[in-house]
Design a protein around this motif. Sequence first.
Motif, PDB file in Angstrom:
ATOM      1  N   GLY A 118       0.649  -1.278   0.048  1.00 25.27           N
ATOM      2  CA  GLY A 118      -0.118   0.072   0.026  1.00 25.27           C
ATOM      3  C   GLY A 118       0.703   1.180  -0.029  1.00 25.27           C
ATOM      4  O   GLY A 118       2.065   1.349   0.060  1.00 25.27           O
ATOM      5  N   PRO A 119       0.256   2.486   0.127  1.00 22.03           N
ATOM      6  CA  PRO A 119       0.955   3.586   0.200  1.00 22.03           C
ATOM      7  C   PRO A 119       1.868   3.750   0.994  1.00 22.03           C
ATOM      8  O   PRO A 119       2.939   4.472   0.895  1.00 22.03           O
ATOM      9  CB  PRO A 119      -0.074   4.729  -0.027  1.00 22.03           C
ATOM     10  CG  PRO A 119      -1.429   4.101   0.429  1.00 22.03           C
ATOM     11  CD  PRO A 119      -1.250   2.752   0.258  1.00 22.03           C
ATOM     12  N   LEU A 151       6.018   4.688   0.650  1.00 24.18           N
ATOM     13  CA  LEU A 151       6.536   6.058   0.988  1.00 24.18           C
ATOM     14  C   LEU A 151       7.699   5.857   1.940  1.00 24.18           C
ATOM     15  O   LEU A 151       8.702   6.576   1.719  1.00 24.18           O
ATOM     16  CB  LEU A 151       5.392   6.886   1.671  1.00 24.18           C
ATOM     17  CG  LEU A 151       4.433   7.784   0.996  1.00 24.18           C
ATOM     18  CD1 LEU A 151       3.351   8.079   1.880  1.00 24.18           C
ATOM     19  CD2 LEU A 151       5.164   8.821   0.644  1.00 24.18           C
ATOM     20  N   LEU A 196       5.937   6.768  -4.575  1.00 22.89           N
ATOM     21  CA  LEU A 196       4.568   6.388  -4.487  1.00 22.89           C
ATOM     22  C   LEU A 196       4.048   6.977  -5.880  1.00 22.89           C
ATOM     23  O   LEU A 196       3.191   6.082  -6.398  1.00 22.89           O
ATOM     24  CB  LEU A 196       4.097   7.479  -3.405  1.00 22.89           C
ATOM     25  CG  LEU A 196       2.546   7.164  -3.220  1.00 22.89           C
ATOM     26  CD1 LEU A 196       1.912   5.850  -2.435  1.00 22.89           C
ATOM     27  CD2 LEU A 196       2.118   8.147  -2.156  1.00 22.89           C
ATOM     28  N   TYR A 234       2.290   4.147  -8.560  1.00 18.35           N
ATOM     29  CA  TYR A 234       0.791   4.246  -8.772  1.00 18.35           C
ATOM     30  C   TYR A 234       0.404   4.755 -10.376  1.00 18.35           C
ATOM     31  O   TYR A 234      -0.442   4.227 -10.897  1.00 18.35           O
ATOM     32  CB  TYR A 234       0.273   5.159  -7.839  1.00 18.35           C
ATOM     33  CG  TYR A 234      -0.155   4.356  -6.431  1.00 18.35           C
ATOM     34  CD1 TYR A 234      -1.509   3.884  -6.444  1.00 18.35           C
ATOM     35  CD2 TYR A 234       0.718   4.160  -5.287  1.00 18.35           C
ATOM     36  CE1 TYR A 234      -1.752   3.183  -5.265  1.00 18.35           C
ATOM     37  CE2 TYR A 234       0.324   3.311  -4.257  1.00 18.35           C
ATOM     38  CZ  TYR A 234      -0.931   3.154  -4.084  1.00 18.35           C
ATOM     39  OH  TYR A 234      -1.343   2.341  -2.962  1.00 18.35           O
TER      40      TYR A 234
END
Length: 301
Positions: A208-209, A213, A285, A289
């Motif tokens: 996930g983000p 990060l 990130l 994405y």
Amino acid sequence: MRINSAVQAAIDLTAGAAGGTACVVTGQPFDTAKVKMQTFPNMYKGLVDCFVKTYKQVGLRGFYKGTSPALVANIAENSVLFMCYGFCQQIVRRIVGVDRKTKLSDLQNAAAGSFASAFATLVLCPTELVKCRLQAMHEMQLSGKIIQGHNTVWSVVKSVIQKDGPLGFYRGLSSTLLREVPGYFFFFGGYELSRTFFASGRSKDELGPIPLLLSGGFGGSCLWIAVYPVDCVKSRIQVLSMAGKQAGFMGTFVTVVRTEGVLALYSGLTPTMIRAFVANGALFLAYEYSRKLLMKQIDSY
């Protein structure tokens, strides 16, 4: 669906551009402080002092000097870097003798990133020279090294061409290469190692983000810790050459150590490390994405 090499390269290039934009938007004030403190370490006691003096003397816009060339530099560098990263991963696969779909180890990805950075350096050096000069222009005037400064990108570009010709944009190329090639080994190595840690046996693509990060921030921190003294020398060469002939990498390095001590090579490290974590976290990130989104769009056709 198998994507051909040209389309894959275009996807990596576009995603790299998105990452480069995110990197500049989040990190520019800290990058400006870094260049000022590297080039004129005796003017500032630390990060807070640099921020306060810059704000009092130039205002808020002082933190965003060189943003245009920084955007161009980061978009160009990261577009070329991530496009070449894909190609270099294939070269590494051929060298180690594995199938083109085989996942590379973290060390092999680090080597691919290091190879790719050599190509990115060629587009980065000219734009970074303009950026650094704009960022440190106020200090060059205060120190009396130049009489009249240049406040726009075009005026800096014009002065370089008039004084040194087109090759003048490649001042500091050797130090940029010395920074980029080993630096990006640690950059991609740190990023991939961190992703492996967070994945814990799952696919890295499922992260996930927040893990992305943190992984990007860790990779950026690894880069700057490894090569910061080289970057300090590069900044001095690119900025101080405005005032006349400037020594090359070894000459500048020896002069700094002799006259100011080893610690002078670490001036501006604090804003650099803050920027490294925040900006590179945003970079990866945005890259990951954007890449996933573009891959989905291609797969849907």
